[in-house]
Design a protein around this motif. Structure first.
Motif, PDB file in Angstrom:
ATOM      1  N   PRO A   1     -16.198  12.282   0.291  1.00  0.00           N
ATOM      2  CA  PRO A   1     -14.794  12.005   0.615  1.00  0.00           C
ATOM      3  C   PRO A   1     -14.120  11.039  -0.349  1.00  0.00           C
ATOM      4  CG  PRO A   1     -16.236  10.787   2.071  1.00  0.00           C
ATOM      5  CD  PRO A   1     -17.127  11.665   1.249  1.00  0.00           C
ATOM      6  N   VAL A   2     -12.792  11.028  -0.274  1.00  0.00           N
ATOM      7  CA  VAL A   2     -11.947  10.130  -1.051  1.00  0.00           C
ATOM      8  C   VAL A   2     -10.810   9.662  -0.139  1.00  0.00           C
ATOM      9  CG1 VAL A   2     -10.375   9.896  -3.020  1.00  0.00           C
ATOM     10  CG2 VAL A   2     -12.435  11.287  -3.237  1.00  0.00           C
ATOM     11  N   LEU A   3     -10.411   8.413  -0.293  1.00  0.00           N
ATOM     12  CA  LEU A   3      -9.223   7.901   0.389  1.00  0.00           C
ATOM     13  C   LEU A   3      -8.116   7.703  -0.631  1.00  0.00           C
ATOM     14  CD1 LEU A   3      -7.541   6.552   2.650  1.00  0.00           C
ATOM     15  CD2 LEU A   3      -8.749   4.403   2.135  1.00  0.00           C
ATOM     16  N   ILE A   4      -6.982   8.332  -0.405  1.00  0.00           N
ATOM     17  CA  ILE A   4      -5.788   8.135  -1.234  1.00  0.00           C
ATOM     18  C   ILE A   4      -4.772   7.342  -0.423  1.00  0.00           C
ATOM     19  CG2 ILE A   4      -3.850   9.249  -2.402  1.00  0.00           C
ATOM     20  CD1 ILE A   4      -5.627  11.668  -2.884  1.00  0.00           C
ATOM     21  N   GLU A   5      -4.299   6.259  -0.999  1.00  0.00           N
ATOM     22  CA  GLU A   5      -3.193   5.519  -0.399  1.00  0.00           C
ATOM     23  C   GLU A   5      -1.947   5.805  -1.226  1.00  0.00           C
ATOM     24  OE1 GLU A   5      -1.488   0.964   0.302  1.00  0.00           O
ATOM     25  OE2 GLU A   5      -3.449   1.267  -0.660  1.00  0.00           O
ATOM     26  N   ALA A   6      -1.037   6.564  -0.648  1.00  0.00           N
ATOM     27  CA  ALA A   6       0.236   6.853  -1.310  1.00  0.00           C
ATOM     28  C   ALA A   6       1.217   5.761  -0.912  1.00  0.00           C
ATOM     29  CB  ALA A   6       0.749   8.233  -0.914  1.00  0.00           C
ATOM     30  N   TYR A   7       1.513   4.885  -1.837  1.00  0.00           N
ATOM     31  CA  TYR A   7       2.335   3.706  -1.566  1.00  0.00           C
ATOM     32  C   TYR A   7       3.804   4.098  -1.615  1.00  0.00           C
ATOM     33  CZ  TYR A   7       3.116  -1.368  -1.532  1.00  0.00           C
ATOM     34  OH  TYR A   7       3.466  -2.658  -1.194  1.00  0.00           O
ATOM     35  N   THR A   8       4.442   4.139  -0.448  1.00  0.00           N
ATOM     36  CA  THR A   8       5.801   4.638  -0.368  1.00  0.00           C
ATOM     37  C   THR A   8       6.589   3.810   0.646  1.00  0.00           C
ATOM     38  OG1 THR A   8       7.145   6.633   0.048  1.00  0.00           O
ATOM     39  CG2 THR A   8       5.113   6.417   1.316  1.00  0.00           C
ATOM     40  N   TYR A   9       7.689   4.345   1.135  1.00  0.00           N
ATOM     41  CA  TYR A   9       8.519   3.587   2.079  1.00  0.00           C
ATOM     42  C   TYR A   9       9.269   4.547   2.988  1.00  0.00           C
ATOM     43  CZ  TYR A   9      11.649  -0.089   3.827  1.00  0.00           C
ATOM     44  OH  TYR A   9      12.324  -0.980   4.629  1.00  0.00           O
ATOM     45  N   ARG A  10       9.251   4.240   4.278  1.00  0.00           N
ATOM     46  CA  ARG A  10      10.009   5.025   5.252  1.00  0.00           C
ATOM     47  C   ARG A  10      11.454   4.571   5.225  1.00  0.00           C
ATOM     48  NH1 ARG A  10      10.794   3.339  10.423  1.00  0.00           N
ATOM     49  NH2 ARG A  10       8.832   2.220  10.642  1.00  0.00           N
ATOM     50  N   MET A  11      12.334   5.394   4.640  1.00  0.00           N
ATOM     51  CA  MET A  11      13.726   5.002   4.464  1.00  0.00           C
ATOM     52  C   MET A  11      14.546   5.112   5.745  1.00  0.00           C
ATOM     53  SD  MET A  11      13.923   3.994   1.365  1.00  0.00           S
ATOM     54  CE  MET A  11      15.693   3.903   1.085  1.00  0.00           C
ATOM     55  N   SER A  12      14.018   5.807   6.725  1.00  0.00           N
ATOM     56  CA  SER A  12      14.760   5.979   7.966  1.00  0.00           C
ATOM     57  C   SER A  12      13.932   5.462   9.136  1.00  0.00           C
ATOM     58  CB  SER A  12      15.113   7.461   8.160  1.00  0.00           C
ATOM     59  OG  SER A  12      13.962   8.262   8.031  1.00  0.00           O
ATOM     60  N   ALA A  13      14.341   5.807  10.341  1.00  0.00           N
ATOM     61  CA  ALA A  13      13.639   5.356  11.540  1.00  0.00           C
ATOM     62  C   ALA A  13      12.288   6.046  11.678  1.00  0.00           C
ATOM     63  CB  ALA A  13      14.489   5.640  12.772  1.00  0.00           C
ATOM     64  N   HIS A  14      11.415   5.438  12.470  1.00  0.00           N
ATOM     65  CA  HIS A  14      10.112   6.053  12.724  1.00  0.00           C
ATOM     66  C   HIS A  14      10.294   7.399  13.409  1.00  0.00           C
ATOM     67  CE1 HIS A  14       6.280   6.656  14.963  1.00  0.00           C
ATOM     68  NE2 HIS A  14       5.770   6.204  13.834  1.00  0.00           N
ATOM     69  N   THR A  15      11.137   7.437  14.417  1.00  0.00           N
ATOM     70  CA  THR A  15      11.608   8.672  15.032  1.00  0.00           C
ATOM     71  C   THR A  15      13.063   8.428  15.417  1.00  0.00           C
ATOM     72  OG1 THR A  15      11.161   8.155  17.371  1.00  0.00           O
ATOM     73  CG2 THR A  15       9.313   9.025  16.066  1.00  0.00           C
ATOM     74  N   THR A  16      13.721   9.462  15.918  1.00  0.00           N
ATOM     75  CA  THR A  16      15.110   9.287  16.340  1.00  0.00           C
ATOM     76  C   THR A  16      15.218   8.463  17.616  1.00  0.00           C
ATOM     77  OG1 THR A  16      14.912  11.489  17.357  1.00  0.00           O
ATOM     78  CG2 THR A  16      16.038  11.351  15.223  1.00  0.00           C
ATOM     79  N   ALA A  17      14.077   8.101  18.212  1.00  0.00           N
ATOM     80  CA  ALA A  17      14.086   7.212  19.370  1.00  0.00           C
ATOM     81  C   ALA A  17      13.896   5.756  18.960  1.00  0.00           C
ATOM     82  CB  ALA A  17      12.984   7.619  20.359  1.00  0.00           C
TER      83      ALA A  17
END
Length: 405
Positions: A288-304
């Motif tokens: 196995p391999v673990l990839i960490e894609a370093y990004t950012y959630r620009m919006s809400a987690h959900t619409t709630a």
């Protein structure tokens, strides 16, 4: 208002976050090298090598074609899935969907990794991998059927090797490892089968779940051909990644005895190359391999969710220049690989797609009650049948009240 001009509520949020991070000391130890092909301004970054598990790995051979056609196709996928996300959000706000899980900001992580998969590979998503679904050929309207509540699944996972969405945090990681162990046994029984791997998608918040730990233990113990793809979008709903983990997430792989790599999750070209390397390594029996894609959630987690309750507006503004679409567009234009006509045609295609999706959602019919009860078990079950009769009587009671009125 505070003296700095920052709203008091936002200032209090900042104090709470800083206090929480200070209490645990924040992340410790050196961060893994961030693999990158395109800088935020669209220019080429220097090199694509990193030391992983004591070995210097050159990812350049894993770069897909960097010609105009391929790069434009990556941009097209990211653009369409962002437009899809915007339309789905609007549909939810208008009461046409029960809930929506946005992906804005994570297009490169999803499209890049999804495009690295081969047909025989199998992807296990969470509930946000709409971009991966697009690359696997899943009909986008089928995703909306799920969030409209007119289906228990949405698509046949066997047709595209793309599993149904998993709303229980981290449960899909166990499924992915079990599937990978099954791949091993199938190939031992029939060596003519094509080499394959599975991918477990999850977020930084889910990485704190016990299922992730258990799945990584099993994957390491059996050298399972699985890639753990973590989209570190910086927030587990309302808890920042620095509070969740004392070390960078990619380094967690060291404790299980397999490689971990961090890639710029907003660089679609780099994500595709790193995922191709990880899948190739897993398929070849190296584990196995673990990839960490370093990004950012620009919006809400959900619409709630309301991210203004826990996140600073300045954080989002700081990430805006790293937008994956802006980055690739800048590169395409600077290198003369795409012109205004390309972007205009793509915008028209996206509008047409959004219109078709809206029409599809509004024309979706709710399945009858009997069919919902009939799909609980493969065979008729007396308790379920009893519950169906009770509910039918319950609904009939409302009908009688309406007639009397």
């Amino acid at each position: 208002m505070s003296g700095s001009g920052v709203p008091a509520a936002e200032f209090e949020v900042e104090e709470v976050l800083l206090a929480a991070q200070s209490a645990i000391g924040g992340q410790q130890g050196p961060a893994p090298e961030m693999l990158q092909v395109l800088a935020p301004d669209g220019t080429k970054a220097d090199g694509l090598t990193a030391e992983i598990a004591g070995e210097v790995v050159d990812f350049a051979p894993y770069l897909a074609a960097t010609d105009a056609a391929h790069l434009r196709s990556l941009y097209r996928d990211m653009s369409l899935i962002r437009r899809f996300d915007q339309e789905a959000t609007a549909l939810q706000r208008q009461g046409q969907l029960a809930l929506w899980v946005p992906l804005t900001g994570q297009e490169a992580a999803q499209i890049g990794s999804g495009r690295a998969l081969q047909p025989q590979d199998y992807a296990f998503p969470t509930y946000r991998e709409h971009g991966v679904a697009l690359t696997r050929g899943v009909e986008l309207a089928d995703i909306l059927r799920l969030f409209r509540g007119v289906t228990n699944g949405g698509w046949d996972p066997r047709e595209r090797n793309f599993h149904l969405y998993t709303l229980v945090l981290a449960a899909q990681s166990l499924h992915a490892v079990g599937y990978a162990m099954g791949i091993q046994r199938d190939q031992l029984a029939d060596p003519s089968l094509p080499q394959a791997a599975s991918v477990a998608y999850f977020g930084d918040g889910a990485s704190s779940e016990g299922d992730i730990h258990e799945s990584m233990v099993f994957a390491a113990s059996f050298d399972a051909p699985v890639v753990f793809f973590c989209q570190n979008n910086q927030w587990a709903i309302s808890v920042p990644a620095a509070v969740q983990a004392r070390v960078p997430l990619a380094r967690r792989a060291e404790g299980y005895g397999f490689p971990g790599v961090r890639v710029d999750g907003n660089d679609v070209v780099a994500v595709e190359a790193v995922t191709r390397w990880a899948l190739d390594r897993a398929r070849s029996g190296k584990g196995p391999v673990l990839i960490e894609a370093y990004t950012y959630r620009m919006s809400a987690h959900t619409t709630a969710d309301d991210p203004t309750k826990y996140r600073l507006s300045g954080d989002e503004q700081a990430w805006q220049p790293r937008d994956p679409l802006v980055r690739l567009e800048a590169h395409l234009r600077a290198q003369g690989l795409a012109d205004d006509a390309f972007f205009d045609e793509l915008a028209a295609e996206a509008r047409a797609m959004a219109t078709a999706l809206r029409d599809a959602v509004l024309s979706m019919t709710v399945p009858d009650l009997e069919s919902r009860f009939a799909t609980v078990y493969a065979e008729p079950h007396p308790l379920v049948q009893e519950e169906l009769r009770f509910f039918q009587q319950y609904e009939a009671g409302f009908a009688d009240e309406g007639e009397q009125a």
